[in-house]
Design an enzyme around this catalytic site. Sequence first.
Site, PDB file in Angstrom:
ATOM      1  N   ASP A  48       0.852  -1.148  -0.023  1.00 46.54           N
ATOM      2  CA  ASP A  48       0.023  -0.087   0.023  1.00 46.54           C
ATOM      3  C   ASP A  48       0.843   1.437  -0.008  1.00 46.54           C
ATOM      4  O   ASP A  48       1.518   1.738   0.971  1.00 46.54           O
ATOM      5  CB  ASP A  48      -0.828  -0.073   1.289  1.00 46.54           C
ATOM      6  N   TYR A  53       3.318   9.857  -0.463  1.00 46.35           N
ATOM      7  CA  TYR A  53       4.315   9.284   0.155  1.00 46.35           C
ATOM      8  C   TYR A  53       5.588   9.369  -0.238  1.00 46.35           C
ATOM      9  O   TYR A  53       6.743   9.119   0.284  1.00 46.35           O
ATOM     10  CB  TYR A  53       4.027   7.819   0.565  1.00 46.35           C
ATOM     11  N   LYS A  78      -2.706   5.745  -4.342  1.00 45.56           N
ATOM     12  CA  LYS A  78      -3.895   6.778  -4.069  1.00 45.56           C
ATOM     13  C   LYS A  78      -3.809   7.882  -4.707  1.00 45.56           C
ATOM     14  O   LYS A  78      -2.676   8.622  -4.858  1.00 45.56           O
ATOM     15  CB  LYS A  78      -3.845   6.988  -2.355  1.00 45.56           C
ATOM     16  N   HIS A 109      -7.595   9.524  -1.791  1.00 44.23           N
ATOM     17  CA  HIS A 109      -6.844   9.522  -0.579  1.00 44.23           C
ATOM     18  C   HIS A 109      -7.647  10.147   0.880  1.00 44.23           C
ATOM     19  O   HIS A 109      -7.855   9.649   1.786  1.00 44.23           O
ATOM     20  CB  HIS A 109      -5.574  10.308  -0.627  1.00 44.23           C
TER      21      HIS A 109
HETATM   22  N1  NAP Z   1      -5.204   6.424   4.090  1.00 47.07           N
HETATM   23  C1  NAP Z   1      -4.597   7.096   4.705  1.00 47.07           C
HETATM   24  O1  NAP Z   1      -4.894   8.426   4.947  1.00 47.07           O
HETATM   25  C2  NAP Z   1      -3.460   6.410   5.383  1.00 47.07           C
HETATM   26  C3  NAP Z   1      -2.783   7.292   6.663  1.00 47.07           C
HETATM   27  C4  NAP Z   1      -1.946   6.566   7.246  1.00 47.07           C
HETATM   28  C5  NAP Z   1      -1.593   5.313   6.767  1.00 47.07           C
HETATM   29  N2  NAP Z   1      -1.827   4.628   5.790  1.00 47.07           N
HETATM   30  C6  NAP Z   1      -1.167   3.413   5.362  1.00 47.07           C
HETATM   31  O2  NAP Z   1      -1.457   2.592   6.325  1.00 47.07           O
HETATM   32  C7  NAP Z   1      -0.218   1.957   6.612  1.00 47.07           C
HETATM   33  C8  NAP Z   1       0.060   1.484   8.254  1.00 47.07           C
HETATM   34  O3  NAP Z   1      -0.251   2.721   8.969  1.00 47.07           O
HETATM   35  P1  NAP Z   1       0.837   3.463   9.761  1.00 47.07           P
HETATM   36  O4  NAP Z   1       2.177   3.002   8.954  1.00 47.07           O
HETATM   37  O5  NAP Z   1       0.576   4.701   9.794  1.00 47.07           O
HETATM   38  O6  NAP Z   1       0.847   2.915  11.220  1.00 47.07           O
HETATM   39  P2  NAP Z   1       0.888   1.649  11.877  1.00 47.07           P
HETATM   40  O7  NAP Z   1       1.372   0.318  10.873  1.00 47.07           O
HETATM   41  O8  NAP Z   1      -0.063   1.287  12.668  1.00 47.07           O
HETATM   42  O9  NAP Z   1       2.301   1.675  12.856  1.00 47.07           O
HETATM   43  C9  NAP Z   1       3.507   1.931  12.142  1.00 47.07           C
HETATM   44  C10 NAP Z   1       4.371   1.987  13.606  1.00 47.07           C
HETATM   45  O10 NAP Z   1       4.473   0.844  14.466  1.00 47.07           O
HETATM   46  C11 NAP Z   1       5.706   0.518  14.610  1.00 47.07           C
HETATM   47  N3  NAP Z   1       5.647  -1.033  14.530  1.00 47.07           N
HETATM   48  C12 NAP Z   1       5.417  -1.895  13.558  1.00 47.07           C
HETATM   49  N4  NAP Z   1       5.500  -2.974  13.873  1.00 47.07           N
HETATM   50  C13 NAP Z   1       5.722  -3.097  15.282  1.00 47.07           C
HETATM   51  C14 NAP Z   1       5.856  -4.033  16.174  1.00 47.07           C
HETATM   52  N5  NAP Z   1       5.623  -5.357  15.886  1.00 47.07           N
HETATM   53  N6  NAP Z   1       6.375  -3.727  17.454  1.00 47.07           N
HETATM   54  C15 NAP Z   1       6.309  -2.497  17.824  1.00 47.07           C
HETATM   55  N7  NAP Z   1       6.477  -1.461  16.804  1.00 47.07           N
HETATM   56  C16 NAP Z   1       5.997  -1.694  15.536  1.00 47.07           C
HETATM   57  C17 NAP Z   1       6.524   0.910  13.345  1.00 47.07           C
HETATM   58  O11 NAP Z   1       7.971   1.256  13.757  1.00 47.07           O
HETATM   59  P3  NAP Z   1       9.301   0.580  12.871  1.00 47.07           P
HETATM   60  O12 NAP Z   1       8.885   0.888  11.409  1.00 47.07           O
HETATM   61  O13 NAP Z   1      10.321   1.167  13.391  1.00 47.07           O
HETATM   62  O14 NAP Z   1       9.045  -0.852  13.190  1.00 47.07           O
HETATM   63  C18 NAP Z   1       6.046   2.444  13.088  1.00 47.07           C
HETATM   64  O15 NAP Z   1       6.382   3.335  13.975  1.00 47.07           O
HETATM   65  C19 NAP Z   1       0.693   3.133   6.148  1.00 47.07           C
HETATM   66  O16 NAP Z   1       2.093   2.810   6.200  1.00 47.07           O
HETATM   67  C20 NAP Z   1      -0.108   3.346   5.023  1.00 47.07           C
HETATM   68  O17 NAP Z   1       0.398   2.594   4.018  1.00 47.07           O
HETATM   69  C21 NAP Z   1      -3.018   5.240   5.103  1.00 47.07           C
END
Ligand code: NAP
Length: 276
Positions: A48, A53, A78, A109
């Site tokens: 994704d 990004y 997106k 988005h």
């Molecule tokens: N549509 C939208 O508006 C929107 C907005 C935000 C995100 N997204 C999508 O959703 C995806 C996921 O959301 P997100 O990246 O914001 O947040 P997330 O996946 O909830 O959290 C990512 C964070 O958690 C840490 N993490 C991951 N696995 C872990 C584990 N097993 N133990 C401890 N910490 C861990 C990562 O650190 P490290 O990298 O250091 O491991 C990073 O800081 C995004 O990458 C993006 O593709 C979409």
Amino acid sequence: MTENAVPLVTLNNGITIPQLGFGVFKVDPDKTGRVVRDALDVGYRHIDTAKIYQNEEGVGHALKESGIPREEIFLTTKLWNDDQTDAEAAFEKSLARLGTDYVDLYLIHWPTPERDTYLDAWRSMEKILASGRAKAIGVSNFTVDHLERLIAETEIVPAVNQVELHVDFQQAELRAFAAEKGIAIEAWGPLGQGKINESPELSAIAEAHGKSVPQTIIRWHLDVGNIVIPKSNNKDRMAQNFDVFDFELSASEIATIATLDRGEDGRNGSSPLEVN
Ligand SMILES: NC(=O)c1ccc[n+]([C@@H]2O[C@H](COP(=O)([O-])OP(=O)(O)OC[C@H]3O[C@@H](n4cnc5c(N)ncnc54)[C@H](OP(=O)(O)O)[C@@H]3O)[C@@H](O)[C@H]2O)c1
């Protein structure tokens, strides 16, 4: 663990999507190639990204270098807010950056209500879908009101609504509405964007299964039917987040997790009404 363990969710147009994918928000463009290659190596087959990004090129390079056939990868990108008035041009640029001639899923988005251009953007995306250059189209950060308007005024019901959703912010009303309309829910920020829920309840459930809290949270997403796209820069954590197919939560554990929902107070990101 192999990618074959990941269940497929069938979207409302018959396309299937791996229920567990890998997100690349905030992955440094210079490191995206390495990060996505690691994710593919772990077994993820659903990536994704988004124009905003600024790492679509890195995703594209990793996919090419992996040698994995394009049709074995589910790729989402997106449409950024500024591009809602010219989705066709923005989409072609995304394809060029990704180095592919189609995406599996193209999302609006944000609804950006003050711009009031998402209906026009959607009509362009309906054409992109018809052309075969996107296998499915959907939205992101849409509320029930935005979805109702889109469904009333356009032809195609979105296949997906990708929204902030995690243990502290469970979005029950939106999930129920989406289920009624046949819209799959994809959870962004599924681990609370790193603010992982450390409650005693969740820790106890994790311990009972011999799993970590992040693994338990990802399992919860799968068990309640969300598509889920955790991000990590770290290959060990990518593997940990993927190692969730040897246990399931019981109905009573899911009921306990439901009590951790803090509604709007649990939101980490921006409100869809505020982003424009
Ligand atoms: N549509 C939208 O508006 C929107 C907005 C935000 C995100 N997204 C999508 O959703 C995806 C996921 O959301 P997100 O990246 O914001 O947040 P997330 O996946 O909830 O959290 C990512 C964070 O958690 C840490 N993490 C991951 N696995 C872990 C584990 N097993 N133990 C401890 N910490 C861990 C990562 O650190 P490290 O990298 O250091 O491991 C990073 O800081 C995004 O990458 C993006 O593709 C979409």
